[in-house]
Design a protein around this motif. Structure first.
Motif, mmCIF file in Angstrom:
data_model
loop_
_atom_site.group_PDB
_atom_site.id
_atom_site.type_symbol
_atom_site.label_atom_id
_atom_site.label_comp_id
_atom_site.label_asym_id
_atom_site.label_seq_id
_atom_site.Cartn_x
_atom_site.Cartn_y
_atom_site.Cartn_z
ATOM 1 N N GLY A 273 0.820 -1.210 0.000
ATOM 2 C CA GLY A 273 0.000 0.000 0.000
ATOM 3 C C GLY A 273 0.851 1.256 0.000
ATOM 4 N N TYR A 274 0.563 2.176 0.890
ATOM 5 C CA TYR A 274 1.278 3.447 0.991
ATOM 6 C C TYR A 274 2.703 3.291 1.525
ATOM 7 C CZ TYR A 274 -2.704 6.680 0.263
ATOM 8 O OH TYR A 274 -3.734 7.416 -0.260
ATOM 9 N N GLY A 275 3.051 2.101 1.968
ATOM 10 C CA GLY A 275 4.434 1.861 2.392
ATOM 11 C C GLY A 275 4.760 2.225 3.827
ATOM 12 N N TRP A 276 3.738 2.397 4.653
ATOM 13 C CA TRP A 276 4.006 2.800 6.043
ATOM 14 C C TRP A 276 4.835 1.758 6.797
ATOM 15 C CZ3 TRP A 276 2.984 7.697 6.757
ATOM 16 C CH2 TRP A 276 1.889 8.301 6.108
ATOM 17 N N HIS A 277 4.517 0.480 6.554
ATOM 18 C CA HIS A 277 5.242 -0.568 7.279
ATOM 19 C C HIS A 277 6.663 -0.739 6.741
ATOM 20 C CE1 HIS A 277 0.919 -1.331 7.794
ATOM 21 N NE2 HIS A 277 1.262 -1.668 9.025
ATOM 22 N N CYS A 278 6.832 -0.504 5.445
ATOM 23 C CA CYS A 278 8.181 -0.552 4.856
ATOM 24 C C CYS A 278 9.066 0.523 5.492
ATOM 25 C CB CYS A 278 8.114 -0.334 3.347
ATOM 26 S SG CYS A 278 7.322 -1.687 2.445
ATOM 27 N N ARG B 249 -0.580 0.573 -9.153
ATOM 28 C CA ARG B 249 0.388 1.584 -9.575
ATOM 29 C C ARG B 249 0.261 2.863 -8.739
ATOM 30 N NH1 ARG B 249 2.631 1.287 -14.636
ATOM 31 N NH2 ARG B 249 0.946 -0.066 -15.345
ATOM 32 N N LYS B 250 -0.997 3.252 -8.471
ATOM 33 C CA LYS B 250 -1.216 4.483 -7.705
ATOM 34 C C LYS B 250 -0.716 4.351 -6.269
ATOM 35 C CE LYS B 250 -5.190 6.527 -10.088
ATOM 36 N NZ LYS B 250 -4.642 7.911 -10.154
ATOM 37 N N LYS C 74 6.149 5.736 -2.771
ATOM 38 C CA LYS C 74 7.452 6.351 -3.067
ATOM 39 C C LYS C 74 7.491 7.788 -2.568
ATOM 40 C CE LYS C 74 8.242 3.374 -6.999
ATOM 41 N NZ LYS C 74 7.988 3.189 -8.435
ATOM 42 N N GLU C 75 6.357 8.469 -2.742
ATOM 43 C CA GLU C 75 6.302 9.874 -2.349
ATOM 44 C C GLU C 75 6.292 10.036 -0.824
ATOM 45 O OE1 GLU C 75 3.049 12.071 -4.283
ATOM 46 O OE2 GLU C 75 2.918 13.149 -2.369
ATOM 47 N N LYS C 76 5.449 9.264 -0.172
ATOM 48 C CA LYS C 76 5.276 9.419 1.275
ATOM 49 C C LYS C 76 6.337 8.670 2.074
ATOM 50 C CE LYS C 76 0.216 9.484 0.966
ATOM 51 N NZ LYS C 76 -0.224 10.757 1.561
ATOM 52 N N ASN C 77 6.719 7.511 1.576
ATOM 53 C CA ASN C 77 7.556 6.626 2.381
ATOM 54 C C ASN C 77 8.781 6.109 1.634
ATOM 55 O OD1 ASN C 77 6.230 6.465 5.032
ATOM 56 N ND2 ASN C 77 4.488 5.706 3.838
ATOM 57 N N GLY C 78 9.297 6.939 0.725
ATOM 58 C CA GLY C 78 10.548 6.574 0.066
ATOM 59 C C GLY C 78 11.697 6.660 1.067
ATOM 60 N N ALA D 289 16.120 5.351 1.622
ATOM 61 C CA ALA D 289 17.265 4.565 1.160
ATOM 62 C C ALA D 289 17.071 3.145 1.677
ATOM 63 C CB ALA D 289 18.559 5.154 1.720
ATOM 64 N N GLY D 290 17.294 2.165 0.820
ATOM 65 C CA GLY D 290 17.167 0.766 1.249
ATOM 66 C C GLY D 290 15.772 0.202 1.107
ATOM 67 N N VAL D 291 14.813 1.046 0.662
ATOM 68 C CA VAL D 291 13.448 0.549 0.447
ATOM 69 C C VAL D 291 13.151 0.561 -1.047
ATOM 70 C CG1 VAL D 291 10.987 0.905 0.875
ATOM 71 C CG2 VAL D 291 12.650 1.412 2.687
ATOM 72 N N GLU D 292 12.773 -0.591 -1.569
ATOM 73 C CA GLU D 292 12.369 -0.684 -2.972
ATOM 74 C C GLU D 292 10.882 -0.983 -3.039
ATOM 75 O OE1 GLU D 292 12.804 -3.591 -6.881
ATOM 76 O OE2 GLU D 292 14.076 -3.973 -5.130
ATOM 77 N N TYR D 293 10.177 -0.254 -3.924
ATOM 78 C CA TYR D 293 8.765 -0.558 -4.174
ATOM 79 C C TYR D 293 8.646 -1.134 -5.576
ATOM 80 C CZ TYR D 293 7.788 2.136 0.035
ATOM 81 O OH TYR D 293 7.755 2.579 1.336
ATOM 82 N N ARG D 294 7.952 -2.272 -5.670
ATOM 83 C CA ARG D 294 7.880 -2.971 -6.949
ATOM 84 C C ARG D 294 6.437 -3.371 -7.242
ATOM 85 N NH1 ARG D 294 11.534 -8.266 -7.350
ATOM 86 N NH2 ARG D 294 13.069 -6.764 -6.581
ATOM 87 N N ARG D 295 6.025 -3.166 -8.496
ATOM 88 C CA ARG D 295 4.653 -3.550 -8.853
ATOM 89 C C ARG D 295 4.586 -5.048 -9.123
ATOM 90 N NH1 ARG D 295 0.567 -1.733 -13.592
ATOM 91 N NH2 ARG D 295 -1.310 -2.302 -12.461
ATOM 92 N N LEU D 296 3.911 -5.749 -8.235
ATOM 93 C CA LEU D 296 3.865 -7.210 -8.300
ATOM 94 C C LEU D 296 2.717 -7.651 -7.401
ATOM 95 C CD1 LEU D 296 5.486 -9.781 -9.237
ATOM 96 C CD2 LEU D 296 6.820 -9.525 -7.125
ATOM 97 N N SER D 297 1.902 -8.554 -7.890
ATOM 98 C CA SER D 297 0.808 -9.039 -7.043
ATOM 99 C C SER D 297 1.325 -10.105 -6.093
ATOM 100 C CB SER D 297 -0.322 -9.612 -7.901
ATOM 101 O OG SER D 297 0.078 -10.845 -8.455
#
Lengths: 247, 247
Positions: free
Chosen positions: A51-56, A74-75, A81-85, A87-95
């Motif tokens: 999701g928004y990447g809070w846990h990442c 995608r959204k 990426k914007e909120k929770n980018g 260093a060391g965190v990659e976001y990838r589109r994958l189910s």
């Protein structure tokens, strides 16, 4: 998982939820989840349905060596990426359904409120077990079987519109349910508690915690929140992959 | 546990239930429970709230070295001796709350549908853990938190008297409930699934199985039995006391 989150109207509404605006602090289950998270220091972390990447971001901020967040929207990933980018965190589109990694790729696997969108839970359990290193930990939250059983996920009301109780039905009939979330029809999957827990045990995991989050005292003043003491809405589970040779 | 079972009217009604007349074969949860019972060969077995003694007899007939069944009802124990007396099986009048044994006295502890009558579950968990030898197993059934939450333990009906669904309420408010069983008011204790499972884990047990029994296909012809697919009524749990040095 459906790409409902790529629907602009739905995505906009999702953005208005407390958990979207405030992050972890705005999620009623966070205190419970946080208490069962493992130490992230030096760990390779995977987040299924990030999701928004809070846990990442939490994992990265608490010492994770690397974090991979996957999501099919995608959204969502743009927002992450914007909120929770970090260093060391990659976001990838994958189910979650398509995800595949080499054996022992991660030390910690997380999944927050995503597994009730996945039809084949056993496949997830089998793959996560394989991806984890020995001693690795899998922590997830999902909607509670009490909450998903009947389908509509709404209270039973009296004629004056007051809550009477929460209805449970079709409990042992597992499978798809049409629920309404943020005004949109969303397909979720109901399964029993037996299926959630026996599936983990049968995959080789050993259970560490089985928690039903309830709103913290500090949130009981929010309208409607006290009613959440009347029904369980979520499960929070942690399990580990035993080291070879131990139980 | 109340001595409701020593009330002659209640005891007579209890005697008319399928589980009382037919024993294990008349209990809808038996197939599920049987599948998670340990090997009894050579084991010292304790049954907490043994009732008519069906499980004690099963353990003895499957190789247990010794079996102790405890119950607080004099009438129950009389029936147990008559129906399920065996060489190597002792029935003793003792409540679960008062029971005390030396450390490591038993290899298997059983409890069938008795723990929801006990107020202090943690005390039971602590004591059973102590009574078991390392590697020992605790298996119990209890009424499901979904079934005990609201109190009356009855369906919600429409005006024509048809079942609408099963009501859940007050889920996170643990404690005593006035239920009606066989026409009598009976005090039971509701607790969450979290409390049942975290209590075991916190006492040092490792979970082996968490099952929600559903009626077997062979019983679905019995009037009302199909409705038992609409709600979970019982939990069946097995856990073990890890050997020293293992997980």
């Amino acid at each position: 998982m459906e790409n409902k989150y790529d629907d602009p109207v739905f995505f906009e509404r999702y953005g208005q939820m407390a958990r979207s605006k405030e992050g972890l602090a705005g999620a009623g289950e966070w205190e419970t989840l946080r208490a069962i998270l493992p130490d992230f220091s030096g760990k390779r972390v995977l987040d299924l349905g990030c999701g928004y990447g809070w846990h990442c971001a939490w994992a990265a901020d608490h010492g994770a060596a690397s974090v991979l967040g996957i999501d099919c929207s995608r959204k969502m990933l743009e927002a992450a990426k914007e909120k929770n980018g970090r260093a060391g965190v990659e976001y990838r589109r994958l189910s979650i359904e398509e995800a595949a990694f080499p054996t022992g790729s991660f030390d910690v696997a997380l999944s927050s409120l995503a597994l009730h969108y996945v039809e084949d839970l056993d496949s997830v359990y089998r793959r996560v077990y394989q991806w984890l290193s020995p001693g690795g930990v899998f922590v997830f939250t999902a909607e509670h079987p009490v909450f998903t059983a009947q389908g509509p996920q709404d209270w039973d009301y009296d004629k004056e519109g007051r809550i009477r109780h929460f209805p449970v039905d079709s409990y042992f009939l597992e499978g798809g349910r049409q629920a309404v979330f943020l005004g949109e029809a969303v397909r979720k999957y109901h399964r029993t508690l037996t299926t959630y827990l026996e599936g983990l045990l049968g995959s080789g995991f050993s259970l560490l915690h089985v928690q039903e989050p309830q709103p913290p005292a500090s949130m009981l003043g929010i309208p409607g929140m006290k009613d959440e003491l009347r029904r369980p809405m979520m499960l929070a589970v942690s399990a580990w992959k035993p080291e070879r040779g131990s139980a």
